[in-house]
Design a protein around this motif. Structure first.
Motif, short mmCIF file in Angstrom:
data_model
loop_
_atom_site.label_atom_id
_atom_site.label_comp_id
_atom_site.label_asym_id
_atom_site.label_seq_id
_atom_site.Cartn_x
_atom_site.Cartn_y
_atom_site.Cartn_z
N ALA A 48 52.22 81.62 87.05
CA ALA A 48 52.88 82.53 87.99
C ALA A 48 54.39 82.28 87.95
N GLY A 49 54.80 81.02 87.88
CA GLY A 49 56.22 80.70 87.77
C GLY A 49 56.82 81.17 86.46
N VAL A 50 56.07 81.01 85.37
CA VAL A 50 56.53 81.48 84.07
C VAL A 50 56.75 82.99 84.10
N ALA A 51 55.80 83.71 84.71
CA ALA A 51 55.93 85.17 84.82
C ALA A 51 57.18 85.55 85.61
N LEU A 52 57.42 84.82 86.71
CA LEU A 52 58.62 85.09 87.51
C LEU A 52 59.88 84.78 86.71
N THR A 56 62.87 87.44 86.05
CA THR A 56 64.22 87.24 86.56
C THR A 56 65.21 86.81 85.49
N GLY A 57 64.72 86.51 84.29
CA GLY A 57 65.60 86.08 83.22
C GLY A 57 65.98 84.61 83.29
N ILE A 58 65.23 83.82 84.04
CA ILE A 58 65.47 82.37 84.16
C ILE A 58 64.51 81.65 83.21
N TYR A 59 64.93 80.48 82.70
CA TYR A 59 64.10 79.68 81.79
C TYR A 59 62.68 79.55 82.36
N LEU A 133 63.06 68.62 77.32
CA LEU A 133 62.35 68.59 78.59
C LEU A 133 61.07 67.75 78.49
N ILE A 134 60.33 67.92 77.39
CA ILE A 134 59.11 67.14 77.18
C ILE A 134 59.44 65.65 77.08
N GLY A 135 60.53 65.33 76.38
CA GLY A 135 60.95 63.94 76.24
C GLY A 135 61.32 63.31 77.57
N ILE A 136 62.05 64.06 78.41
CA ILE A 136 62.43 63.54 79.73
C ILE A 136 61.19 63.29 80.58
N VAL A 137 60.25 64.24 80.58
CA VAL A 137 59.02 64.08 81.35
C VAL A 137 58.23 62.87 80.86
#
Length: 268
Positions: A48-52, A56-59, A133-137
């Motif tokens: 749902a967040g990915v869809a948003l 909205t044009g946000i990552y 991002l994967i590396g930081i996580v």
């Protein structure tokens, strides 16, 4: 095997290896706490967040991460409200996540093709931002587990005993939930939201089948996940198969083999 030398495949391999460490580790703690279905819940909320994000044009991954973390807080609140029926919290949040995702899909039909990659995984499209991002996580998860291994062990096996001993169970519950949300959010582009829970739970099931201690369980989940990820990616690349589905099917095959071996050993 020439595919191994290609840059996009090397990025996929690096991302897969990193997730192959963090996802099964978090999955082990979830399975031991009887919360294995939380992976499905958070992955659906993340979509749902990915869809948003697309709308909205946000990552997209960042928005999915925010949604997943918000969902963890909601799940913990509902678990406290329904102590006797704690699993209700997971069902309620999952229903809300699916409903919101469907609404957002209907609002932006133009990006449905892009979202499909997050539903079923698109590991070959990982870019440098995704890997960062994967590396930081990965670093955050390993540091958290390394610093609080004893506390997490006690919480996983007996939450009541942990609370009686003075352990701040609420803090560690939130920590596990947030770390899980982080891992799931960065994993959905690798195996997809519909399959990410398999990377959390099946290695844990393998460890429960053969491991004789908690330390062995930790080693087993990582080894099993890494075998499935590396072999699955190479196999999918050579035979032009879906990487996420190939990885999950390999995990299931490994689980069946381990269960078969355990049965033969117990009979012998």
């Amino acid at each position: 095997m020439e595919i191994v030398t290609l840059e996009f495949f090397q990025r996929a391999l690096i991302g897969g290896i990193l997730i192959g460490i963090t996802a099964p580790l978090m999955g082990l703690f979830l399975v031991l706490r009887r919360l294995s279905m939380i992976g499905d819940t958070l992955s659906h909320v993340s979509i749902a967040g990915v869809a948003l994000g697309f709308l909205t044009g946000i990552y997209p991954v960042a928005v999915g991460l925010v949604f997943a973390i918000a969902a963890t807080f909601a799940i913990e609140k509902l678990r406290k409200a329904y102590k006797t029926y704690a699993e209700l919290s997971i069902a309620i949040i999952m229903s809300g996540g699916v409903a919101l995702a469907s609404l957002l899909f209907s609002m932006g039909k133009g990006f449905n093709v892009s979202v499909t990659g997050y539903l079923f995984g698109s590991i070959y499209t990982l870019d440098s931002v995704d890997l960062l991002l994967i590396g930081i996580v990965t670093v955050v998860v390993l540091l958290a587990i390394g610093l609080h291994a004893k506390e997490l062990f006690l919480l996983a096996f007996d939450e009541d005993a942990a609370a009686v001993s003075g352990l701040p169970t609420r803090y560690f519950n939130f920590m596990i939930s947030i770390l899980t949300a982080l891992v799931i959010s960065v994993s959905i582009k690798i195996v997809g939201a519909l399959l990410v829970s398999a990377l959390l739970t099946i290695p844990a099931a393998c460890s429960l089948a053969i491991a004789r201690s908690f330390r062995q369980s930790i080693v087993t989940v990582v080894v099993v996940a890494e075998l499935a990820v590396v072999i699955g990616l190479i196999t999918a690349g050579i035979w032009n198969l879906a990487p996420g589905g190939t990885i999950v099917m390999l995990l299931i095959v490994i689980l069946l083999l381990l269960l078969s071996v355990r049965r033969r050993v117990s009979r012998g």
